[in-house]
Design a protein around this motif. Structure first.
Motif, PDB file in Angstrom:
ATOM      1  N   GLY A   1       0.814  -1.209   0.000  1.00  0.00           N
ATOM      2  CA  GLY A   1       0.000   0.000   0.000  1.00  0.00           C
ATOM      3  C   GLY A   1       0.848   1.260   0.000  1.00  0.00           C
ATOM      4  N   GLY A   2       0.217   2.352  -0.376  1.00  0.00           N
ATOM      5  CA  GLY A   2       0.879   3.644  -0.336  1.00  0.00           C
ATOM      6  C   GLY A   2       1.775   3.942  -1.516  1.00  0.00           C
ATOM      7  N   VAL A   3       1.865   3.031  -2.493  1.00  0.00           N
ATOM      8  CA  VAL A   3       2.702   3.233  -3.670  1.00  0.00           C
ATOM      9  C   VAL A   3       1.803   3.247  -4.899  1.00  0.00           C
ATOM     10  CG1 VAL A   3       4.588   2.304  -5.068  1.00  0.00           C
ATOM     11  CG2 VAL A   3       4.662   2.088  -2.575  1.00  0.00           C
ATOM     12  N   ALA A   4       1.888   4.316  -5.686  1.00  0.00           N
ATOM     13  CA  ALA A   4       1.068   4.387  -6.899  1.00  0.00           C
ATOM     14  C   ALA A   4       1.532   3.349  -7.911  1.00  0.00           C
ATOM     15  CB  ALA A   4       1.161   5.788  -7.500  1.00  0.00           C
ATOM     16  N   SER A   5       0.585   2.764  -8.634  1.00  0.00           N
ATOM     17  CA  SER A   5       0.890   1.792  -9.694  1.00  0.00           C
ATOM     18  C   SER A   5       1.707   0.618  -9.178  1.00  0.00           C
ATOM     19  CB  SER A   5       1.608   2.467 -10.860  1.00  0.00           C
ATOM     20  OG  SER A   5       0.793   3.438 -11.459  1.00  0.00           O
ATOM     21  N   ASP A   6       1.250   0.026  -8.089  1.00  0.00           N
ATOM     22  CA  ASP A   6       1.894  -1.172  -7.528  1.00  0.00           C
ATOM     23  C   ASP A   6       0.870  -2.300  -7.578  1.00  0.00           C
ATOM     24  OD1 ASP A   6       3.285  -3.098  -6.158  1.00  0.00           O
ATOM     25  OD2 ASP A   6       3.121  -2.112  -4.201  1.00  0.00           O
ATOM     26  N   PHE A   7       0.910  -3.080  -8.649  1.00  0.00           N
ATOM     27  CA  PHE A   7      -0.133  -4.071  -8.892  1.00  0.00           C
ATOM     28  C   PHE A   7       0.061  -5.359  -8.099  1.00  0.00           C
ATOM     29  CE2 PHE A   7       0.087  -1.450 -12.752  1.00  0.00           C
ATOM     30  CZ  PHE A   7      -1.208  -1.001 -12.801  1.00  0.00           C
ATOM     31  N   ASN A   8       1.313  -5.681  -7.730  1.00  0.00           N
ATOM     32  CA  ASN A   8       1.557  -6.929  -7.000  1.00  0.00           C
ATOM     33  C   ASN A   8       1.861  -6.705  -5.525  1.00  0.00           C
ATOM     34  OD1 ASN A   8       4.046  -5.793  -7.363  1.00  0.00           O
ATOM     35  ND2 ASN A   8       5.024  -7.605  -8.254  1.00  0.00           N
ATOM     36  N   GLY A   9       1.732  -5.474  -5.056  1.00  0.00           N
ATOM     37  CA  GLY A   9       1.797  -5.210  -3.627  1.00  0.00           C
ATOM     38  C   GLY A   9       3.154  -5.389  -2.988  1.00  0.00           C
ATOM     39  N   ASP A  10       4.239  -5.243  -3.764  1.00  0.00           N
ATOM     40  CA  ASP A  10       5.569  -5.433  -3.188  1.00  0.00           C
ATOM     41  C   ASP A  10       6.232  -4.126  -2.774  1.00  0.00           C
ATOM     42  OD1 ASP A  10       6.121  -4.354  -5.647  1.00  0.00           O
ATOM     43  OD2 ASP A  10       7.445  -5.972  -6.326  1.00  0.00           O
ATOM     44  N   GLY A  11       5.499  -3.017  -2.892  1.00  0.00           N
ATOM     45  CA  GLY A  11       6.042  -1.737  -2.501  1.00  0.00           C
ATOM     46  C   GLY A  11       6.881  -1.052  -3.560  1.00  0.00           C
ATOM     47  N   LEU A  12       6.942  -1.626  -4.766  1.00  0.00           N
ATOM     48  CA  LEU A  12       7.717  -1.050  -5.869  1.00  0.00           C
ATOM     49  C   LEU A  12       6.765  -0.582  -6.970  1.00  0.00           C
ATOM     50  CD1 LEU A  12      10.526  -3.749  -6.112  1.00  0.00           C
ATOM     51  CD2 LEU A  12      10.675  -1.515  -4.998  1.00  0.00           C
ATOM     52  N   PRO A  13       6.977   0.612  -7.531  1.00  0.00           N
ATOM     53  CA  PRO A  13       6.093   1.088  -8.591  1.00  0.00           C
ATOM     54  C   PRO A  13       6.285   0.309  -9.890  1.00  0.00           C
ATOM     55  CG  PRO A  13       7.910   2.622  -8.286  1.00  0.00           C
ATOM     56  CD  PRO A  13       8.022   1.603  -7.184  1.00  0.00           C
TER      57      PRO A  13
ATOM     58  N   CYS B   1      -3.303  -2.884  -3.100  1.00  0.00           N
ATOM     59  CA  CYS B   1      -2.745  -3.193  -4.412  1.00  0.00           C
ATOM     60  C   CYS B   1      -3.455  -2.360  -5.468  1.00  0.00           C
ATOM     61  CB  CYS B   1      -2.921  -4.673  -4.759  1.00  0.00           C
ATOM     62  SG  CYS B   1      -1.722  -5.781  -3.996  1.00  0.00           S
ATOM     63  N   SER B   2      -2.703  -1.841  -6.423  1.00  0.00           N
ATOM     64  CA  SER B   2      -3.316  -1.082  -7.512  1.00  0.00           C
ATOM     65  C   SER B   2      -4.093  -2.003  -8.442  1.00  0.00           C
ATOM     66  CB  SER B   2      -2.240  -0.346  -8.313  1.00  0.00           C
ATOM     67  OG  SER B   2      -1.554   0.580  -7.518  1.00  0.00           O
TER      68      SER B   2
END
Length: 487
Positions: free
Chosen positions: A16-28, A92-93
């Motif tokens: 969470g908190g990261v734009a365009s992070d589809f797999n939820g690992d904290g990386l855009p 997750c995005s």
């Protein structure tokens, strides 16, 4: 489906908190669409490439992906538009994909939008939900040929944190008015929907044939803006207009109207609405922190009028920038064209300056300046010689202060690695992040199809910091028009 890979390891929960992070690992992650791609032998069915952050591979999403409603069909152009947001608020995005040329039943090009869920197990593994018109669809309007639902999409959140997906259908015939256009807001995690047009209460102007309300959309924070490039201003047909809205539903049952304006809001002999300007064809918006605020409470909006005629130059194009306050006030900042003082180049017929726009605030936590508020303007009709017709190019300009004070220019051979051929249309595809300007070259010789990433602060002629190309080991080989839409 062709050449897909997904190497992201599942994590216990979306960061969470990261734009365009589809797999939820904290990386855009990055999205690069190819609506002209062949899928399962079907030409122009379309697909979307999602490049996972941290070098974890690429996911190719199409309507042939298991769990995606409907199925790939020739000519659908899945990925013609897209937007990213957290629809179900799981951290997750999720990816909203516009498919304006999707046939609904036997009705051609009625249009469709797919919302593909992200999760820690990967994009699309939790399936997707489709939005369309019809008595059995979320949008209850009757679907018709060439409504083009999903021609544009944008996402935002209300003041209370409610996620919103905004969907444009510029081909909708409202009350029999041909292509007057319609916009739908899909909100809440359990999906409620409300549609509105220029005859809705409090909305600026009135619906007319060929307004194309919803042909373009942008959003940031608690504001979204709708383009109506076919809007007539007084007796000037297709002069164009843009209309702002708050995502919160008001007492009339629609997103609250904030403002509406045509190009005539500006002053000056070449700054008023004219026949065929198509103001609102493109837009870009970025959060703005004025010197009197402790946060980015306001916005800067850029609006393209690519068919603007300048003295001696038909369809040279122009862009206007505006300051929009938290309270909804609108102030014009600049009129920009290629004849503006110190801006690179010169206005010429058929340049179409402003056909595409993208903008970014590279440091939203500090007071905004010319170095942090950046605007990229696509000029796909720019020509460097008779042998390089419609070679195109991109201006990187400040949104604060004089446009020519710190601008740079790029084209194939200047910053962009050399690519030969006519009609490259450089500038027809633009995207951005806080740190990078993304320039797509989806046309011209297939070997030159690529997306290039540039530092917003790069000097004139600076090489790209990163390149993505089909068959490069990151993007699977084969494409139709890779990078048509990017972000």
């Amino acid at each position: 489906m062709p050449g897909s890979s997904q190497e992201a390891e599942a994590v216990t929960a979306c960061t969470g908190g990261v734009a365009s992070d589809f797999n939820g690992d904290g990386l855009p992650d990055l999205v690069m669409a190819d609506p002209m791609a062949t899928v399962s032998g079907l030409p122009k069915a379309g697909l979307v490439n999602v490049i996972l952050g941290g070098g974890k591979g690429t996911v190719q999403v199409s309507q042939d992906l298991e769990g995606i409603p409907d199925g790939a069909e020739a000519g659908d152009q899945f990925g013609f538009s897209f937007a990213v947001y957290d629809a179900n608020k799981d951290g997750c995005s999720d990816l909203a994909v516009g498919i304006p040329y999707e046939d609904v039943g036997t009705v051609p090009d009625a249009g469709f939008v797919q919302l593909v869920y992200g999760s820690t197990s990967g994009l699309g593994t939790l399936g997707a939900v489709g939005f369309r018109q019809g008595a059995d669809g979320l949008m209850k309007e009757v679907y018709e040929a060439e409504d083009w639902v999903g021609y544009s999409v944008a996402t935002t959140v209300s003041k209370t944190g409610v996620p919103n997906l905004i969907i444009g259908a510029p081909g909708e015939d409202v009350r029999g008015l041909t292509d007057s256009g319609l916009v739908t807001s899909v909100y809440e995690s359990d999906f409620k929907a409300v549609s509105f047009d220029q005859d809705s209460p409090g909305v600026w102007e009135t619906s007319e044939s060929y307004d194309q309300f919803g042909a373009s959309l942008v959003a940031s924070g608690q504001l979204f803006v709708v383009g109506a490039p076919g809007e007539s201003i007084d007796t000037d047909l297709a002069a164009g207009a843009v209309l702002g809205f708050r995502p919160s539903i008001n007492t009339d049952g629609i997103p609250a109207p904030a403002f509406g304006m045509g190009q005539a809001r500006a002053s000056g002999s070449e700054s008023s609405a004219e026949h065929g300007d198509r103001f609102g064809t493109s837009m870009a918006i970025a959060p703005y922190r004025p010197s009197t605020s402790t946060a980015a409470t306001d916005w800067l909006l850029a609006v393209g009028a690519p068919s603007e005629d300048l003295v001696g130059s038909i369809d040279a194009g122009a862009v206007m920038t505006y300051h929009i306050t938290a309270a909804g006030g609108v102030t014009i900042l600049n009129w920009i064209d290629q004849n503006t003082a110190n801006v690179e180049g010169a206005a010429e017929p058929g340049d179409f300056f402003g056909q595409r726009l993208t903008a970014a605030n590279t440091s939203p936590t500090v007071v905004s300046t010319a170095s942090t508020m950046r605007l990229a303007v696509g000029v796909p009709g720019e020509e460097s010689s008779e042998e390089q017709r419609d070679k195109g190019g991109v201006h990187n300009l400040p949104m604060v202060g004089a446009p020519g004070a710190s601008d740079t220019w790029m084209e194939p051979g200047i910053g962009i690695p050399e690519t030969s051929g006519n009609q490259l249309l450089t500038g027809i595809s633009l995207g951005s992040t806080r740190t990078a300007l993304l320039v797509g070259l989806p046309y011209g010789p297939s070997a030159g199809h690529a997306v290039y990433g540039f530092a917003w602060s790069g000097a004139q002629g600076a090489a790209p910091t990163q390149t993505w190309r089909p068959g490069d080991g990151i993007i699977p080989v084969g494409d139709g028009a890779f990078g048509t839409a990017i972000g």
